[in-house]
Design a protein around this motif. Structure first.
Motif, PDB file in Angstrom:
ATOM      1  N   ARG A   9       0.851  -1.189   0.000  1.00 53.55           N
ATOM      2  CA  ARG A   9       0.000   0.000   0.000  1.00 53.55           C
ATOM      3  C   ARG A   9       0.883   1.234   0.000  1.00 53.55           C
ATOM      4  N   SER A  10       0.493   2.201  -0.771  1.00 49.38           N
ATOM      5  CA  SER A  10       1.210   3.476  -0.788  1.00 49.38           C
ATOM      6  C   SER A  10       0.656   4.355   0.323  1.00 49.38           C
ATOM      7  N   ALA A  37      -1.726  18.191  -0.934  1.00 46.34           N
ATOM      8  CA  ALA A  37      -1.860  19.465  -0.217  1.00 46.34           C
ATOM      9  C   ALA A  37      -2.757  19.353   1.014  1.00 46.34           C
ATOM     10  N   ASN A  38      -3.681  18.399   1.019  1.00 45.32           N
ATOM     11  CA  ASN A  38      -4.638  18.266   2.123  1.00 45.32           C
ATOM     12  C   ASN A  38      -4.195  17.271   3.196  1.00 45.32           C
ATOM     13  N   ARG A  39      -2.949  16.888   3.228  1.00 43.56           N
ATOM     14  CA  ARG A  39      -2.451  15.954   4.237  1.00 43.56           C
ATOM     15  C   ARG A  39      -2.398  16.614   5.598  1.00 43.56           C
ATOM     16  N   PRO A  40      -2.401  15.864   6.677  1.00 47.97           N
ATOM     17  CA  PRO A  40      -2.406  14.405   6.777  1.00 47.97           C
ATOM     18  C   PRO A  40      -3.831  13.844   6.798  1.00 47.97           C
ATOM     19  N   TYR A  41      -3.924  12.590   6.428  1.00 42.91           N
ATOM     20  CA  TYR A  41      -5.182  11.843   6.483  1.00 42.91           C
ATOM     21  C   TYR A  41      -5.075  10.826   7.619  1.00 42.91           C
ATOM     22  N   ASP A  42      -6.143  10.673   8.384  1.00 42.20           N
ATOM     23  CA  ASP A  42      -6.139   9.750   9.513  1.00 42.20           C
ATOM     24  C   ASP A  42      -6.509   8.327   9.112  1.00 42.20           C
ATOM     25  N   VAL A  44      -7.922   5.809   5.454  1.00 41.68           N
ATOM     26  CA  VAL A  44      -8.145   5.737   4.015  1.00 41.68           C
ATOM     27  C   VAL A  44      -9.575   6.138   3.668  1.00 41.68           C
ATOM     28  N   GLN A  45     -10.512   5.863   4.543  1.00 39.26           N
ATOM     29  CA  GLN A  45     -11.913   6.193   4.290  1.00 39.26           C
ATOM     30  C   GLN A  45     -12.117   7.700   4.105  1.00 39.26           C
ATOM     31  N   ARG A  58      -5.281   0.128  -2.522  1.00 39.23           N
ATOM     32  CA  ARG A  58      -3.856   0.380  -2.785  1.00 39.23           C
ATOM     33  C   ARG A  58      -3.281   1.479  -1.905  1.00 39.23           C
ATOM     34  N   LEU A  59      -4.114   2.075  -1.057  1.00 41.27           N
ATOM     35  CA  LEU A  59      -3.686   3.202  -0.238  1.00 41.27           C
ATOM     36  C   LEU A  59      -3.697   2.845   1.241  1.00 41.27           C
ATOM     37  N   GLY A  60      -2.838   3.497   1.982  1.00 35.92           N
ATOM     38  CA  GLY A  60      -2.781   3.341   3.429  1.00 35.92           C
ATOM     39  C   GLY A  60      -2.371   4.663   4.046  1.00 35.92           C
ATOM     40  N   VAL A  61      -2.383   4.731   5.363  1.00 36.18           N
ATOM     41  CA  VAL A  61      -1.978   5.957   6.058  1.00 36.18           C
ATOM     42  C   VAL A  61      -0.758   5.723   6.940  1.00 36.18           C
ATOM     43  N   ALA A  62      -0.134   4.577   6.781  1.00 38.06           N
ATOM     44  CA  ALA A  62       1.081   4.255   7.536  1.00 38.06           C
ATOM     45  C   ALA A  62       2.052   3.542   6.596  1.00 38.06           C
ATOM     46  N   SER A  63       3.300   3.512   6.981  1.00 42.97           N
ATOM     47  CA  SER A  63       4.328   2.869   6.166  1.00 42.97           C
ATOM     48  C   SER A  63       4.910   1.670   6.896  1.00 42.97           C
TER      49      SER A  63
END
Length: 102
Positions: A9-10, A37-42, A44-45, A58-63
């Protein structure tokens, strides 16, 4: 020989707009710049109204993967160590390590 499918996930909070655009054909350059520009996101929803729902898996909020670069200079010699680290729970494992000497 065993193969397993791994879904990477990116991280929407750290991915460049170019990386975000590469994830789906329906994401324009302007959309990718706006997401950045609108980061951060808590979670994916938070993106459900901003991106194609097919893109959400394909998306996540952690690495889970990190690149560590360490350079040491002694006199005229410089050594750089590159490591790919994977975080899982409370542990970190080295997945790849290379070095370069100048």
């Amino acid at each position: 020989l065993e193969f397993r499918r791994v879904l990477f996930r990116s991280n929407i909070n750290t991915a460049t707009p170019a990386v975000l655009r590469s994830l789906g054909d329906n994401l324009s350059e302007v959309d990718a710049e706006q997401l950045a520009a609108n980061r951060p996101y808590d979670q994916v929803q938070d993106l459900e109204t901003l991106v194609d729902p097919a893109l959400l898996p394909r998306l996540g909020v952690a690495s889970a993967y990190f690149r560590l670069v360490v350079t040491v200079s002694i006199g005229t010699t410089r050594v750089t160590l590159y490591s790919l680290l994977e975080r899982g729970g409370q542990s970190v494992q080295v997945r790849l390590r290379t070095y370069d000497t100048i």
